[in-house]
Design a protein around this motif. Structure first.
Motif, PDB file in Angstrom:
ATOM      1  N   ARG A  32       0.810  -1.218   0.000  1.00  0.00           N
ATOM      2  CA  ARG A  32       0.000   0.000   0.000  1.00  0.00           C
ATOM      3  C   ARG A  32       0.847   1.274   0.000  1.00  0.00           C
ATOM      4  N   PRO A  33       1.668   1.419  -1.028  1.00  0.00           N
ATOM      5  CA  PRO A  33       2.570   2.589  -1.068  1.00  0.00           C
ATOM      6  C   PRO A  33       1.800   3.890  -1.290  1.00  0.00           C
ATOM      7  N   GLU A  34       2.383   4.969  -0.794  1.00  0.00           N
ATOM      8  CA  GLU A  34       1.793   6.301  -0.975  1.00  0.00           C
ATOM      9  C   GLU A  34       1.801   6.706  -2.448  1.00  0.00           C
ATOM     10  N   LYS A  35       2.825   6.260  -3.161  1.00  0.00           N
ATOM     11  CA  LYS A  35       2.957   6.594  -4.581  1.00  0.00           C
ATOM     12  C   LYS A  35       2.960   5.284  -5.386  1.00  0.00           C
ATOM     13  N   PRO A  36       1.774   4.765  -5.709  1.00  0.00           N
ATOM     14  CA  PRO A  36       1.697   3.454  -6.354  1.00  0.00           C
ATOM     15  C   PRO A  36       2.390   3.367  -7.713  1.00  0.00           C
ATOM     16  N   ARG A  37       2.349   4.424  -8.502  1.00  0.00           N
ATOM     17  CA  ARG A  37       2.998   4.368  -9.817  1.00  0.00           C
ATOM     18  C   ARG A  37       4.515   4.230  -9.672  1.00  0.00           C
ATOM     19  N   GLU A  38       5.078   5.014  -8.765  1.00  0.00           N
ATOM     20  CA  GLU A  38       6.523   4.924  -8.529  1.00  0.00           C
ATOM     21  C   GLU A  38       6.888   3.548  -7.975  1.00  0.00           C
ATOM     22  N   PHE A  39       6.042   3.039  -7.089  1.00  0.00           N
ATOM     23  CA  PHE A  39       6.266   1.708  -6.526  1.00  0.00           C
ATOM     24  C   PHE A  39       6.288   0.660  -7.640  1.00  0.00           C
ATOM     25  N   LEU A  40       5.299   0.721  -8.551  1.00  0.00           N
ATOM     26  CA  LEU A  40       5.244  -0.246  -9.649  1.00  0.00           C
ATOM     27  C   LEU A  40       6.468  -0.144 -10.557  1.00  0.00           C
ATOM     28  N   ILE A  41       6.912   1.069 -10.804  1.00  0.00           N
ATOM     29  CA  ILE A  41       8.122   1.253 -11.622  1.00  0.00           C
ATOM     30  C   ILE A  41       9.310   0.599 -10.935  1.00  0.00           C
ATOM     31  N   GLN A  42       9.437   0.797  -9.622  1.00  0.00           N
ATOM     32  CA  GLN A  42      10.534   0.177  -8.871  1.00  0.00           C
ATOM     33  C   GLN A  42      10.447  -1.342  -8.912  1.00  0.00           C
ATOM     34  N   VAL A  43       9.238  -1.877  -8.778  1.00  0.00           N
ATOM     35  CA  VAL A  43       9.056  -3.335  -8.828  1.00  0.00           C
ATOM     36  C   VAL A  43       9.465  -3.860 -10.197  1.00  0.00           C
ATOM     37  N   LEU A  44       9.032  -3.192 -11.244  1.00  0.00           N
ATOM     38  CA  LEU A  44       9.393  -3.635 -12.594  1.00  0.00           C
ATOM     39  C   LEU A  44      10.904  -3.550 -12.819  1.00  0.00           C
ATOM     40  N   GLU A  45      11.549  -2.534 -12.255  1.00  0.00           N
ATOM     41  CA  GLU A  45      13.016  -2.433 -12.342  1.00  0.00           C
ATOM     42  C   GLU A  45      13.678  -3.593 -11.594  1.00  0.00           C
ATOM     43  N   ARG A  46      13.120  -3.963 -10.439  1.00  0.00           N
ATOM     44  CA  ARG A  46      13.671  -5.103  -9.694  1.00  0.00           C
ATOM     45  C   ARG A  46      13.494  -6.399 -10.469  1.00  0.00           C
ATOM     46  N   ILE A  47      12.375  -6.529 -11.173  1.00  0.00           N
ATOM     47  CA  ILE A  47      12.153  -7.727 -11.990  1.00  0.00           C
ATOM     48  C   ILE A  47      13.206  -7.789 -13.096  1.00  0.00           C
ATOM     49  N   LYS A  48      13.445  -6.653 -13.745  1.00  0.00           N
ATOM     50  CA  LYS A  48      14.479  -6.610 -14.788  1.00  0.00           C
ATOM     51  C   LYS A  48      15.839  -6.977 -14.217  1.00  0.00           C
ATOM     52  N   ALA A  49      16.175  -6.433 -13.059  1.00  0.00           N
ATOM     53  CA  ALA A  49      17.467  -6.723 -12.431  1.00  0.00           C
ATOM     54  C   ALA A  49      17.552  -8.204 -12.053  1.00  0.00           C
ATOM     55  N   GLY A  50      16.461  -8.754 -11.559  1.00  0.00           N
ATOM     56  CA  GLY A  50      16.433 -10.169 -11.214  1.00  0.00           C
ATOM     57  C   GLY A  50      16.654 -11.054 -12.424  1.00  0.00           C
ATOM     58  N   ARG A  51      16.075 -10.678 -13.527  1.00  0.00           N
ATOM     59  CA  ARG A  51      16.261 -11.453 -14.762  1.00  0.00           C
ATOM     60  C   ARG A  51      17.708 -11.412 -15.232  1.00  0.00           C
ATOM     61  N   ARG A  52      18.382 -10.305 -14.971  1.00  0.00           N
ATOM     62  CA  ARG A  52      19.787 -10.186 -15.368  1.00  0.00           C
ATOM     63  C   ARG A  52      20.716 -10.703 -14.279  1.00  0.00           C
ATOM     64  N   ALA A  53      20.134 -11.260 -13.219  1.00  0.00           N
ATOM     65  CA  ALA A  53      20.896 -11.769 -12.061  1.00  0.00           C
ATOM     66  C   ALA A  53      21.708 -10.658 -11.408  1.00  0.00           C
ATOM     67  N   GLU A  54      21.156  -9.451 -11.409  1.00  0.00           N
ATOM     68  CA  GLU A  54      21.816  -8.301 -10.789  1.00  0.00           C
ATOM     69  C   GLU A  54      21.094  -7.850  -9.526  1.00  0.00           C
ATOM     70  N   GLY A  55      20.138  -8.627  -9.089  1.00  0.00           N
ATOM     71  CA  GLY A  55      19.390  -8.256  -7.894  1.00  0.00           C
ATOM     72  C   GLY A  55      18.351  -9.298  -7.563  1.00  0.00           C
ATOM     73  N   GLU A  56      17.598  -9.025  -6.522  1.00  0.00           N
ATOM     74  CA  GLU A  56      16.561  -9.929  -6.040  1.00  0.00           C
ATOM     75  C   GLU A  56      15.212  -9.578  -6.668  1.00  0.00           C
ATOM     76  N   TYR A  57      14.447 -10.610  -6.960  1.00  0.00           N
ATOM     77  CA  TYR A  57      13.071 -10.386  -7.384  1.00  0.00           C
ATOM     78  C   TYR A  57      12.254  -9.891  -6.196  1.00  0.00           C
ATOM     79  N   PRO A  58      11.214  -9.118  -6.447  1.00  0.00           N
ATOM     80  CA  PRO A  58      10.352  -8.686  -5.341  1.00  0.00           C
ATOM     81  C   PRO A  58       9.419  -9.830  -4.936  1.00  0.00           C
ATOM     82  N   PHE A  59       9.501 -10.247  -3.690  1.00  0.00           N
ATOM     83  CA  PHE A  59       8.648 -11.325  -3.211  1.00  0.00           C
ATOM     84  C   PHE A  59       7.624 -10.770  -2.237  1.00  0.00           C
TER      85      PHE A  59
END
Length: 127
Positions: A32-59
């Motif tokens: 329940r983030p205050e800024k849902p659009r920014e939150f979604l952008i961050q989640v999608l960036e984490r997904i991209k990083a996870g796919r490149r093995a450069e970070g953790e997927y959002p769980f």
């Protein structure tokens, strides 16, 4: 069914968009983030990083949550649950049970449960 509608359904299926939207919606409702659009952008960036093995997927659930879920299922404290309980836990979290090949007389230990959940959560982001 019209050709355009069938093409649209195939597009959604091929790209697994309903699953992605379901997971993004679950993360939004959980955090329940205050800024849902920014939150979604961050989640999608984490997904991209996870796919490149450069970070953790959002769980949605961390290890402590998975432990707690197992404890709730193992009401007698036997250290294991039944495959039907495991399948229901996966379904409750919106995770796939299609490729599970478990006999009904097999016991699922806490470690097997945790590893299986982690694997299924990783698979869920392979959209």
């Amino acid at each position: 069914m019209a050709a355009g509608e069938e093409q649209s359904r195939e597009y959604l299926r091929r790209h697994r968009l309903p699953e992605l939207l379901h997971r993004l919606g679950a993360l939004l409702l959980f955090h329940r983030p205050e800024k849902p659009r920014e939150f979604l952008i961050q989640v999608l960036e984490r997904i991209k990083a996870g796919r490149r093995a450069e970070g953790e997927y959002p769980f949605l659930m961390d290890e402590a949550n998975v432990d707690a879920m197992f404890s709730l299922l193992d009401v007698l404290g036997q250290g294991h649950i039944r495959p039907a309980q495991y399948r229901e836990a996966l379904k409750t979290l919106g995770l796939s049970t299609e490729d599970l090949e478990l006999e009904d007389d097999v016991n699922i230990t806490r470690e097997v449960f945790k590893e299986g959940m982690k694997k299924k959560m990783l698979e869920s982001w392979s959209v």
